[in-house]
Design an enzyme around this catalytic site. Sequence first.
Site, PDB file in Angstrom:
ATOM      1  N   LYS A   9       0.846  -1.188   0.000  1.00 49.07           N
ATOM      2  CA  LYS A   9       0.000   0.000   0.000  1.00 49.07           C
ATOM      3  C   LYS A   9       0.878   1.233   0.000  1.00 49.07           C
ATOM      4  CE  LYS A   9      -1.751   1.689   3.664  1.00 49.07           C
ATOM      5  NZ  LYS A   9      -2.586   2.007   4.841  1.00 49.07           N
ATOM      6  N   ASN A 191       6.715   5.966  -1.496  1.00 49.49           N
ATOM      7  CA  ASN A 191       7.903   5.405  -2.148  1.00 49.49           C
ATOM      8  C   ASN A 191       8.838   4.685  -1.175  1.00 49.49           C
ATOM      9  OD1 ASN A 191       7.112   6.548  -4.698  1.00 49.49           O
ATOM     10  ND2 ASN A 191       7.857   8.525  -3.932  1.00 49.49           N
ATOM     11  N   ARG A 192       8.289   4.262  -0.056  1.00 50.87           N
ATOM     12  CA  ARG A 192       9.057   3.559   0.981  1.00 50.87           C
ATOM     13  C   ARG A 192      10.176   4.413   1.570  1.00 50.87           C
ATOM     14  NH1 ARG A 192       5.008   1.305   0.421  1.00 50.87           N
ATOM     15  NH2 ARG A 192       4.611  -0.946   0.329  1.00 50.87           N
ATOM     16  N   LEU A 193      10.104   5.728   1.401  1.00 48.92           N
ATOM     17  CA  LEU A 193      11.078   6.635   2.014  1.00 48.92           C
ATOM     18  C   LEU A 193      10.521   7.095   3.360  1.00 48.92           C
ATOM     19  CD1 LEU A 193      12.293   8.684  -1.091  1.00 48.92           C
ATOM     20  CD2 LEU A 193      13.387   6.716   0.033  1.00 48.92           C
TER      21      LEU A 193
END
Length: 214
Positions: A9, A191-193
């Site tokens: 997600k 963005n998984r940052l």
Amino acid sequence: MENLHDKRKVYDKSQLIESEIKQNPMEQFRDWYAEAGENPNISEANAMAVSTLEEDGCPRTRMVLLKAYTYEGFIFYTNYDSRKGRAIEETHKACLHFFWPGLERQIIIKANLERIAENLSDGYFHSRPKGSQLGAIVSPQSREIPNREFLETRLKELEKEYESTEIPRPENWGGYIAKPYEIEFWQGRPNRLHDRIIYELTDDFEWKISRLAP
């Protein structure tokens, strides 16, 4: 084999930046916990995972309910003879973990643990529903038992025994306070940052604040 590669997600509910955080992690926890408690999608904001180290060197994790927190630490209750209790008595350390998916947040806490004062354990024990008080006596927590009937029979016996008298707190049941020396706040980001802010207690009892790469 079920392929879970596409199970993901987007995290975009909030952010965690240095200019907005508290300088004391317990204050930051207080603010986040208040938001979690008010979120209708979070049923038990005080549910936390407690991980301890077993004798074989493998961690063991279970869910426990946080019952109080202060500037000094986090308080929960358990059977001192349980697997978690025995592990805590051996190492005096544990890792606590809160996960609030409704807010896309988690908190990881490394702490030193010690028993709280007996009068505090007494006070909390007697504030519990009578059934929960009896349950603490009935269950030889983490020990092997023959069957479910063992517990049910013992409970009926104690209900009769303490029908009109106060139930004493078992000596092997009470509270621990987890005094943190490291607390990481994690906020999901696109963005998984993800944002990861860590507080580390220094030798002079000040909190060092750093950002970690996601």
